[in-house]
Design a protein around this motif. Structure first.
Motif, PDB file in Angstrom:
ATOM      1  N   GLY A 128       7.141  19.347   2.229  1.00 22.59           N
ATOM      2  CA  GLY A 128       6.035  20.166   1.731  1.00 22.59           C
ATOM      3  C   GLY A 128       5.096  20.569   2.862  1.00 22.59           C
ATOM      4  N   VAL A 129       4.764  19.598   3.705  1.00 28.19           N
ATOM      5  CA  VAL A 129       3.910  19.880   4.864  1.00 28.19           C
ATOM      6  C   VAL A 129       4.611  20.878   5.786  1.00 28.19           C
ATOM      7  CG1 VAL A 129       3.022  18.843   6.995  1.00 28.19           C
ATOM      8  CG2 VAL A 129       2.611  17.719   4.795  1.00 28.19           C
ATOM      9  N   VAL A 132       4.560  24.403   4.198  1.00 27.36           N
ATOM     10  CA  VAL A 132       3.255  25.064   4.305  1.00 27.36           C
ATOM     11  C   VAL A 132       3.024  25.515   5.748  1.00 27.36           C
ATOM     12  CG1 VAL A 132       0.759  24.685   4.206  1.00 27.36           C
ATOM     13  CG2 VAL A 132       2.209  23.936   2.313  1.00 27.36           C
ATOM     14  N   PHE A 135       5.420  28.627   6.204  1.00 25.67           N
ATOM     15  CA  PHE A 135       5.101  29.791   5.380  1.00 25.67           C
ATOM     16  C   PHE A 135       3.677  30.297   5.600  1.00 25.67           C
ATOM     17  CE2 PHE A 135       8.444  27.797   2.543  1.00 25.67           C
ATOM     18  CZ  PHE A 135       9.433  28.674   2.947  1.00 25.67           C
TER      19      PHE A 135
ATOM     20  N   PRO B  25      -3.051  25.645  -7.242  1.00 27.27           N
ATOM     21  CA  PRO B  25      -2.076  25.726  -6.148  1.00 27.27           C
ATOM     22  C   PRO B  25      -2.724  25.852  -4.774  1.00 27.27           C
ATOM     23  CG  PRO B  25      -1.365  27.085  -7.973  1.00 27.27           C
ATOM     24  CD  PRO B  25      -2.750  26.596  -8.313  1.00 27.27           C
ATOM     25  N   LYS B  27      -5.368  24.522  -3.758  1.00 28.45           N
ATOM     26  CA  LYS B  27      -5.823  23.195  -3.342  1.00 28.45           C
ATOM     27  C   LYS B  27      -4.642  22.317  -2.910  1.00 28.45           C
ATOM     28  CE  LYS B  27      -9.180  19.733  -4.732  1.00 28.45           C
ATOM     29  NZ  LYS B  27      -9.813  19.731  -3.408  1.00 28.45           N
ATOM     30  N   ILE B  29      -1.836  23.436  -1.669  1.00 32.82           N
ATOM     31  CA  ILE B  29      -1.389  23.938  -0.365  1.00 32.82           C
ATOM     32  C   ILE B  29      -2.359  23.473   0.721  1.00 32.82           C
ATOM     33  CG2 ILE B  29      -1.096  26.068   0.977  1.00 32.82           C
ATOM     34  CD1 ILE B  29       0.157  27.284  -1.610  1.00 32.82           C
ATOM     35  N   PHE B  31      -3.894  20.710   0.715  1.00 32.79           N
ATOM     36  CA  PHE B  31      -3.579  19.292   0.932  1.00 32.79           C
ATOM     37  C   PHE B  31      -2.371  19.133   1.858  1.00 32.79           C
ATOM     38  CE2 PHE B  31      -0.819  15.779  -0.742  1.00 32.79           C
ATOM     39  CZ  PHE B  31      -1.508  14.731  -0.162  1.00 32.79           C
ATOM     40  N   LEU B  32      -1.413  20.062   1.718  1.00 33.62           N
ATOM     41  CA  LEU B  32      -0.197  19.979   2.553  1.00 33.62           C
ATOM     42  C   LEU B  32      -0.385  20.643   3.914  1.00 33.62           C
ATOM     43  CD1 LEU B  32       2.450  20.796  -0.227  1.00 33.62           C
ATOM     44  CD2 LEU B  32       2.021  18.559   0.816  1.00 33.62           C
ATOM     45  N   ASP B  33      -1.497  21.349   4.076  1.00 31.90           N
ATOM     46  CA  ASP B  33      -1.736  22.113   5.303  1.00 31.90           C
ATOM     47  C   ASP B  33      -2.401  21.228   6.357  1.00 31.90           C
ATOM     48  OD1 ASP B  33      -1.888  24.197   7.058  1.00 31.90           O
ATOM     49  OD2 ASP B  33      -3.557  25.212   6.048  1.00 31.90           O
ATOM     50  N   TRP B  94       7.558  23.100  -3.519  1.00 31.41           N
ATOM     51  CA  TRP B  94       6.195  22.649  -3.805  1.00 31.41           C
ATOM     52  C   TRP B  94       5.215  23.250  -2.790  1.00 31.41           C
ATOM     53  CZ3 TRP B  94       3.797  17.338  -2.403  1.00 31.41           C
ATOM     54  CH2 TRP B  94       2.629  17.119  -3.149  1.00 31.41           C
ATOM     55  N   GLY B  95       5.621  23.225  -1.508  1.00 30.33           N
ATOM     56  CA  GLY B  95       4.766  23.784  -0.474  1.00 30.33           C
ATOM     57  C   GLY B  95       4.658  25.298  -0.568  1.00 30.33           C
ATOM     58  N   LEU B  96       5.744  25.927  -1.026  1.00 25.47           N
ATOM     59  CA  LEU B  96       5.775  27.393  -1.103  1.00 25.47           C
ATOM     60  C   LEU B  96       4.801  27.910  -2.166  1.00 25.47           C
ATOM     61  CD1 LEU B  96       7.137  29.936  -0.052  1.00 25.47           C
ATOM     62  CD2 LEU B  96       9.060  29.498  -1.569  1.00 25.47           C
ATOM     63  N   ALA B  97       4.813  27.296  -3.356  1.00 23.22           N
ATOM     64  CA  ALA B  97       3.949  27.796  -4.440  1.00 23.22           C
ATOM     65  C   ALA B  97       2.741  26.909  -4.708  1.00 23.22           C
ATOM     66  CB  ALA B  97       4.773  27.930  -5.720  1.00 23.22           C
TER      67      ALA B  97
END
Lengths: 141, 146
Positions: A128-129, A132, A135, B25, B27, B29, B31-33, B94-97
């Protein structure tokens, strides 16, 4: 503001934990949402009733949020449809292949100290990280 | 009775998702950023959900569920390629959307086309899994027209 978000996350997590824990104590079942969705795709007689009911509860809760706290539900109307389509496919296929999602592995699995779930959660957090990063910062979807 | 309780549990679960921020979403993203404007707050969702769940698990794992049924199955301990590949693909989506399966249902409280597309595609992905997972060809291929 950060403190506020943190307290909200803790409070929301407590509700999620309570709901999943109650379901465990009452029925012995895992409250994994991807598994419940799969129960619609591939119904099993003894399971599909409660699975559909739980999903209905998730939707009713969502309708409640839209009425009383709409800013908690996103307005995705302008989003790119192909992004949501591809993401949904990956989420649906991946959660079945991997046997769980954020609720099944992330909460219920780790809460039972399941090695599979601990590893699975680390893997989906990591990809997921990475997703992100790619993308958002490299290709800019 | 069981279905009614499942429905109430689902409602509480959904409110928890909404309160925590998991239904947003952007938020998720955030979190994953971790390399950008990282918003670590969603870490605390698991931080409170897991201990509560673990407490219930430890208290009740040697008992029969209150509503009857068999004792709790021991979690699987083996690791295989399916877990790594599946969790890996799920994480990418999950990361995409910024949406995982629980919120995917809950955000339909505000039905928008992308939200509907996401859930339909997720169900499609599960149908695909079901089709590929069969050792033998299906006699009743599930219809994808919904």
């Amino acid at each position: 503001m950060v403190i506020n978000d943190t307290t909200m996350a803790l409070a929301g997590g407590a509700l999620i934990g309570l709901a999943a824990a109650s379901w465990l104590v009452l029925t012995g079942k895992t409250a994994g949402v991807s598994g419940m969705l799969y129960g619609i795709v591939k119904p099993e007689k003894s399971e599909s009733g409660w699975q559909a009911s739980f999903l209905l509860g998730l939707l009713i809760g969502g309708i409640g949020l839209s009425l009383f706290w709409p800013e908690r539900l996103p307005d995705l109307a302008g989003g790119k449809l192909w992004v949501f389509g591809v993401a949904g496919l990956l989420v649906g296929f991946g959660t079945r292949l991997g046997g769980g999602c954020t609720s099944g592995h992330g909460v219920c699995g780790i809460g039972r100290f399941s090695m599979r779930s601990i590893v699975g959660t680390c893997v989906f957090m990591a990809t997921g990280v990475a997703a992100v990063y790619v993308f958002k910062h490299v290709v800019g979807v | 009775m069981r279905n009614l309780i499942a429905c109430v549990a689902g409602i509480v679960f959904a409110i928890g998702l909404g309160v925590s921020g998991m239904t947003q979403p952007s938020k998720v993203i955030g979190f994953l950023d971790v390399t950008g404007q990282w918003d670590p707050s969603l870490m605390f969702v698991m931080g409170s959900a897991i201990p509560i769940y673990a407490l219930a698990w430890f208290a009740r794992r040697r008992h029969v569920p209150w509503l009857g049924g068999s004792k709790f199955p021991k979690p699987r301990a083996d690791l295989d390629w399916r877990l790594f590949a599946g969790a890996g693909l799920f994480g990418i989506g999950w990361g995409l959307a910024g949406i995982c399966p629980g919120p995917a249902v809950t955000i339909l409280g505000r039905p928008t086309l992308p939200a509907i597309v996401f859930l339909a595609a997720a169900v499609g992905g599960m149908l695909l899994y079901r089709a590929l997972d069969r050792p033998k060809p299906l006699t009743n291929i599930p219809s994808t027209s919904r």
